[in-house]
Design a protein around this motif. Structure first.
Motif, mmCIF file in Angstrom:
data_model
loop_
_atom_site.group_PDB
_atom_site.id
_atom_site.type_symbol
_atom_site.label_atom_id
_atom_site.label_comp_id
_atom_site.label_asym_id
_atom_site.label_seq_id
_atom_site.Cartn_x
_atom_site.Cartn_y
_atom_site.Cartn_z
ATOM 1 N N ASP A 174 55.291 76.903 13.636
ATOM 2 C CA ASP A 174 56.474 78.014 13.253
ATOM 3 C C ASP A 174 57.620 77.629 12.589
ATOM 4 O OD1 ASP A 174 54.462 79.329 14.676
ATOM 5 O OD2 ASP A 174 55.527 79.247 16.730
ATOM 6 N N ARG A 175 58.263 76.628 12.938
ATOM 7 C CA ARG A 175 59.430 76.073 12.095
ATOM 8 C C ARG A 175 59.339 75.992 10.502
ATOM 9 N NH1 ARG A 175 61.990 71.457 15.697
ATOM 10 N NH2 ARG A 175 63.551 71.663 14.027
ATOM 11 N N ALA A 176 58.198 75.259 10.307
ATOM 12 C CA ALA A 176 57.804 75.281 8.839
ATOM 13 C C ALA A 176 57.616 76.604 8.191
ATOM 14 C CB ALA A 176 56.784 74.414 8.914
ATOM 15 N N ASP A 177 57.061 77.637 8.974
ATOM 16 C CA ASP A 177 56.818 78.870 8.320
ATOM 17 C C ASP A 177 58.085 79.567 8.092
ATOM 18 O OD1 ASP A 177 54.182 78.348 8.208
ATOM 19 O OD2 ASP A 177 53.786 79.572 10.166
ATOM 20 N N ARG A 178 58.740 79.295 9.068
ATOM 21 C CA ARG A 178 60.050 80.094 9.157
ATOM 22 C C ARG A 178 60.955 79.499 7.930
ATOM 23 N NH1 ARG A 178 63.776 78.020 13.672
ATOM 24 N NH2 ARG A 178 63.951 76.468 11.834
ATOM 25 N N ASP A 179 61.123 78.332 7.990
ATOM 26 C CA ASP A 179 61.829 77.579 6.765
ATOM 27 C C ASP A 179 61.322 77.572 5.440
ATOM 28 O OD1 ASP A 179 63.776 77.438 8.631
ATOM 29 O OD2 ASP A 179 63.334 75.372 9.020
ATOM 30 N N LYS A 180 59.905 77.806 5.349
ATOM 31 C CA LYS A 180 59.187 77.680 3.979
ATOM 32 C C LYS A 180 59.241 76.282 3.708
ATOM 33 C CE LYS A 180 59.533 82.467 2.497
ATOM 34 N NZ LYS A 180 60.171 82.936 4.033
ATOM 35 N N VAL A 181 58.859 75.252 4.579
ATOM 36 C CA VAL A 181 58.916 73.986 4.262
ATOM 37 C C VAL A 181 57.628 73.291 4.801
ATOM 38 C CG1 VAL A 181 59.890 71.696 4.924
ATOM 39 C CG2 VAL A 181 61.316 73.503 4.485
ATOM 40 N N ILE A 182 56.997 72.364 4.143
ATOM 41 C CA ILE A 182 55.946 71.850 4.324
ATOM 42 C C ILE A 182 56.016 70.681 5.663
ATOM 43 C CG2 ILE A 182 54.844 71.899 2.095
ATOM 44 C CD1 ILE A 182 54.917 68.779 1.929
ATOM 45 N N ALA A 183 55.023 70.850 6.561
ATOM 46 C CA ALA A 183 54.982 69.834 7.642
ATOM 47 C C ALA A 183 53.802 68.572 7.218
ATOM 48 C CB ALA A 183 54.457 70.375 8.765
ATOM 49 N N THR A 184 54.022 67.444 7.592
ATOM 50 C CA THR A 184 53.354 66.130 7.414
ATOM 51 C C THR A 184 53.159 65.456 8.477
ATOM 52 O OG1 THR A 184 55.073 64.872 6.886
ATOM 53 C CG2 THR A 184 54.166 66.294 5.066
ATOM 54 N N LEU A 185 51.889 64.832 8.682
ATOM 55 C CA LEU A 185 51.839 63.839 9.502
ATOM 56 C C LEU A 185 50.489 62.801 9.038
ATOM 57 C CD1 LEU A 185 48.653 64.414 11.086
ATOM 58 C CD2 LEU A 185 49.848 66.405 12.071
ATOM 59 N N VAL A 186 50.517 61.682 9.737
ATOM 60 C CA VAL A 186 49.431 60.613 9.464
ATOM 61 C C VAL A 186 48.344 60.488 10.782
ATOM 62 C CG1 VAL A 186 48.957 58.228 9.241
ATOM 63 C CG2 VAL A 186 50.795 59.340 7.992
ATOM 64 N N THR A 187 47.222 60.353 10.635
ATOM 65 C CA THR A 187 46.285 60.157 11.741
ATOM 66 C C THR A 187 45.353 59.079 11.367
ATOM 67 O OG1 THR A 187 45.002 61.272 13.591
ATOM 68 C CG2 THR A 187 44.627 61.921 11.266
ATOM 69 N N GLN A 188 44.628 58.590 12.367
ATOM 70 C CA GLN A 188 43.850 57.357 12.206
ATOM 71 C C GLN A 188 42.239 57.521 12.717
ATOM 72 O OE1 GLN A 188 45.821 53.774 14.006
ATOM 73 N NE2 GLN A 188 47.696 55.170 14.116
ATOM 74 N N THR A 189 42.020 58.515 13.122
ATOM 75 C CA THR A 189 40.560 58.997 13.556
ATOM 76 C C THR A 189 40.024 60.296 12.761
ATOM 77 O OG1 THR A 189 41.123 60.371 15.269
ATOM 78 C CG2 THR A 189 41.411 57.917 15.713
ATOM 79 N N ALA A 190 38.925 60.339 12.634
ATOM 80 C CA ALA A 190 38.179 61.282 11.935
ATOM 81 C C ALA A 190 38.166 62.654 13.096
ATOM 82 C CB ALA A 190 36.576 61.109 11.788
ATOM 83 N N GLY A 191 38.343 62.203 14.310
ATOM 84 C CA GLY A 191 38.203 63.462 15.296
ATOM 85 C C GLY A 191 39.587 63.957 15.367
ATOM 86 N N ASN A 192 40.898 63.530 15.102
ATOM 87 C CA ASN A 192 42.041 63.904 14.998
ATOM 88 C C ASN A 192 42.174 64.430 13.637
ATOM 89 O OD1 ASN A 192 42.948 63.482 17.509
ATOM 90 N ND2 ASN A 192 43.826 61.510 17.199
ATOM 91 N N GLU A 193 41.492 64.130 12.726
ATOM 92 C CA GLU A 193 41.750 64.648 11.142
ATOM 93 C C GLU A 193 40.842 66.066 11.454
ATOM 94 O OE1 GLU A 193 40.348 65.471 6.941
ATOM 95 O OE2 GLU A 193 38.877 64.722 8.640
ATOM 96 N N ALA A 194 40.143 66.274 11.999
ATOM 97 C CA ALA A 194 39.416 67.684 12.250
ATOM 98 C C ALA A 194 40.236 68.395 13.310
ATOM 99 C CB ALA A 194 37.918 67.276 12.997
ATOM 100 N N TYR A 195 40.768 67.844 14.123
ATOM 101 C CA TYR A 195 41.612 68.680 15.013
ATOM 102 C C TYR A 195 42.908 69.088 14.272
ATOM 103 C CZ TYR A 195 45.286 69.485 18.661
ATOM 104 O OH TYR A 195 46.152 69.959 19.549
ATOM 105 N N TYR A 196 43.424 68.491 13.533
ATOM 106 C CA TYR A 196 44.740 68.859 12.739
ATOM 107 C C TYR A 196 44.244 70.059 11.866
ATOM 108 C CZ TYR A 196 47.185 65.143 15.077
ATOM 109 O OH TYR A 196 47.679 64.353 16.053
ATOM 110 N N THR A 197 42.936 69.808 11.194
ATOM 111 C CA THR A 197 42.484 70.737 10.414
ATOM 112 C C THR A 197 42.513 72.091 10.760
ATOM 113 O OG1 THR A 197 41.147 69.272 9.234
ATOM 114 C CG2 THR A 197 40.681 71.607 8.573
ATOM 115 N N ARG A 198 42.148 72.379 12.183
ATOM 116 C CA ARG A 198 42.129 73.587 12.833
ATOM 117 C C ARG A 198 43.466 74.219 12.893
ATOM 118 N NH1 ARG A 198 40.393 71.726 18.504
ATOM 119 N NH2 ARG A 198 41.484 73.634 18.944
ATOM 120 N N PHE A 199 44.549 73.558 12.569
ATOM 121 C CA PHE A 199 45.914 74.169 12.534
ATOM 122 C C PHE A 199 46.518 74.608 11.418
ATOM 123 C CE2 PHE A 199 45.640 72.152 16.758
ATOM 124 C CZ PHE A 199 46.175 73.082 17.657
ATOM 125 N N GLY A 200 45.473 74.071 10.266
ATOM 126 C CA GLY A 200 46.217 74.562 8.879
ATOM 127 C C GLY A 200 46.451 73.391 8.150
#
Length: 273
Positions: A174-200
């Motif tokens: 929501d803050r990234a949308d408001r400020d028009k700034v990208i958000a980033t993260l690093v993950t280490q499992t395929a399951g979590n990679e799929a999970y974060y994909t659900r959020f965009g």
């Protein structure tokens, strides 16, 4: 279902740093090859490994509180805790233009971490940080300094399946949308990679790394403002400004503010180092 309660922690005291650091340590116990590789370099004794992991994550928690942002989420109907077991999700966040420096290098948690870290472990850790910085710069030219970068986000097993990590993620996006700034993260499992994909989030780059003999895949993921999937409006509720329990928690532990997130399902742990 009522949305989880979100609170930013703004004071590094034993009542906050200890429980939150231990909650993160409990979250990162499945498929976390980076932490496993580092911990195994400390000692072959699991008790010593656990002690070092707790010291590292308590230090990272204190660093976030003092220099970045630390957020927690708990179920809407749960009391704000101040005991040894924290039944919620934790997120350590670096907002745009803010970096952790050495301003807290002399605090007690940093000292405990340094005392528990053998020279060989520090050498391996420094090499890992260099490799992760290379990955970051390749994925996001100029690095993550101008982004909302989620350093750590995790839910211990006792608090999973209540939408807590999802609420923290929605808060950042929501803050990234408001400020028009990208958000980033690093993950280490395929399951979590799929999970974060659900959020965009989308995987910008992935790479295999080896840390002290432990090999795994790192996914560097990027969220573009305005790409959050929609969620049901019945997940929304009005914020309660007269929250006596939250205000008591503020008085006891030095946290400030409370917000509400969105209720979804998950989570294990994400982010690193």
């Amino acid at each position: 279902m009522p949305r989880p309660r979100l609170t930013r922690v703004n004071q590094a005291v034993p009542q906050t740093v200890g429980p939150l650091g231990r909650a993160l340590a409990a979250a990162f116990t499945e498929g976390d090859f980076l932490s496993d590789g580092l911990a195994h370099s400390v000692s072959s004794d699991t008790a010593q490994q656990d002690k070092w992991t707790a010291a590292r994550l308590e230090y990272k928690t204190a660093q976030a509180i003092l220099e970045l942002e630390a957020w927690v989420a708990i179920p809407a109907d749960a009391p704000f805790p101040d005991d040894e077991v924290f039944p919620g999700a934790v997120m350590l966040l670096a907002p745009p233009g803010v970096e952790a420096g050495d301003g807290n290098a002399k605090n007690a948690w940093y000292a405990a971490y340094k005392e528990a870290t053998p020279a060989e472990t520090q050498k391996i850790y420094d090499q890992l940080l260099t490799e992760l910085a290379d990955l970051e710069n390749a994925a996001v030219p100029g690095g993550a300094k101008a982004t909302y970068h989620i350093d750590f986000i995790g839910t211990p097993p006792v608090a999973r399946k209540q939408g807590l990590a999802s609420a923290l993620l929605r808060h950042v996006l929501d803050r990234a949308d408001r400020d028009k700034v990208i958000a980033t993260l690093v993950t280490q499992t395929a399951g979590n990679e799929a999970y974060y994909t659900r959020f965009g989030f989308k995987t910008q780059l992935q790479r295999q790394l080896t840390v002290n003999g432990e090999t795994g895949t790192i996914w560097y993921m990027v969220y573009t403002p305005g790409t959050q999937p929609s969620y049901p409006k019945d997940e929304e509720e009005e914020e309660d400004d007269d929250d006596a329990e939250a205000q008591a928690f503020v008085a006891r532990t030095g946290t400030v503010g409370h917000d509400h997130g969105h209720d979804h399902d998950h989570s294990h742990g994400g982010g690193c180092c």
